[in-house]
Design a protein around this motif. Structure first.
Motif, short mmCIF file in Angstrom:
data_model
loop_
_atom_site.label_atom_id
_atom_site.label_comp_id
_atom_site.label_asym_id
_atom_site.label_seq_id
_atom_site.Cartn_x
_atom_site.Cartn_y
_atom_site.Cartn_z
N CYS A 150 1.37 1.53 2.34
CA CYS A 150 -0.14 1.51 2.01
C CYS A 150 -0.44 1.16 0.63
CB CYS A 150 -0.89 2.47 2.32
SG CYS A 150 -2.69 2.42 2.34
N CYS A 153 -2.55 4.30 -0.61
CA CYS A 153 -2.17 5.70 -0.46
C CYS A 153 -0.54 5.98 -0.29
CB CYS A 153 -3.16 6.41 0.57
SG CYS A 153 -2.35 6.15 2.23
N SER A 155 1.21 5.70 2.26
CA SER A 155 1.74 6.06 3.46
C SER A 155 1.92 4.79 4.27
CB SER A 155 0.61 6.78 4.34
OG SER A 155 -0.48 6.42 4.19
N CYS A 182 -2.89 1.63 5.35
CA CYS A 182 -2.64 2.42 6.64
C CYS A 182 -4.06 2.44 7.52
CB CYS A 182 -2.43 3.88 6.04
SG CYS A 182 -3.71 4.53 5.26
N CYS A 185 -6.99 3.86 5.44
CA CYS A 185 -7.52 3.28 4.24
C CYS A 185 -8.15 1.84 4.81
CB CYS A 185 -6.44 2.59 3.16
SG CYS A 185 -5.73 4.30 2.39
ZN ZN Z 1 -3.67 4.32 2.92
#
Ligand code: ZN
Ligand code: TMP
Ligand code: MG
Length: 194
Positions: A150, A153, A155, A182, A185
């Motif tokens: 992502c 963030c 992830s 992700c 987000c």
């Molecule tokens: Zn994210």
């Protein structure tokens, strides 16, 4: 054109494998790696891509990491039936851009004993299933879902967000137009875009 589903060659059926995931998740990279190994084993391979994907080079598939392998651009998916006759492994990149006929074409090719590898986006930039990908996933013997990182963030990213305001489903592009996000987000950005 209707395709006859019969195993004329009395060979075992080939397998259909789908590699899906967001942009920048490594789908093309994985296809290139599988095909390079098959070439080392001296298998007869053939790689196809839709003509409309003219990123990087029209006669190659190229990953975001700039790994590359020669490929045949096709306009209509039916063309690959004839072009696959001598192969025992074929790969189709950017499978989301072909129409629904890709499903019967893949079944026909697998029924002649050829393994079929497909790579494509499972979701478009609105988070909706892309083209024939859901059907291809439902007939596949094996599915691999890859994830990017992502952009916001770090992830696991399952979605692709379009940074421009253009809502049309098909638009060739790279990091200039798209980012991997992700689910959380992606939903945040989509709701702030409304
Ligand atoms: Zn994210
Ligand atoms: P990639 O999965 O190999 O990174 O490439 C995906 C291609 O699909 C890229 O050219 C951008 C395009 N695309 C669309 O046309 N519509 C979309 O909704 C998304 C997410 C990508
Ligand atoms: Mg790719």
């Amino acid at each position: 054109m209707s395709l006859k589903l019969q195993n004329k060659h009395h060979k075992p059926y080939g397998k259909i494998e789908v590699i899906c995931g967001s942009m920048f998740s490594g789908k093309t990279e994985m296809v290139i790696s599988i095909i390079k190994k098959a070439k080392i084993r001296r298998e007869k391979v053939k790689i196809f891509k839709p003509k409309l994907d003219n990123r990087y080079d029209s006669l190659k598939i190229v990953s975001h990491n700039k790994n590359e392998i020669p490929a045949t651009p096709v306009e209509n998916i039916i063309e690959i039936v004839q072009l696959s006759k001598q192969a025992n492994i074929i790969a189709i990149d950017e499978a989301q851009f072909f129409n629904d006929q890709i499903v019967e074409v893949c079944i026909e090719i697998a029924s002649s004993g050829c393994n079929v590898i497909l790579a494509g986006l499972d979701l478009d930039h609105l988070g909706n299933p892309f083209g024939a990908m859901p059907r291809l996933m439902s007939i596949a013997d094996k599915i691999t879902k890859l994830h990017a990182i992502c952009d916001l963030c770090s992830s696991e990213a399952s979605h692709t967000f379009k940074k421009t305001n253009d809502k049309k489903q098909i638009e060739i592009g790279e990091k200039d137009k798209y980012q991997a996000l992700c689910r959380s987000c992606f939903n945040l950005k989509m709701s702030s875009n409304e």
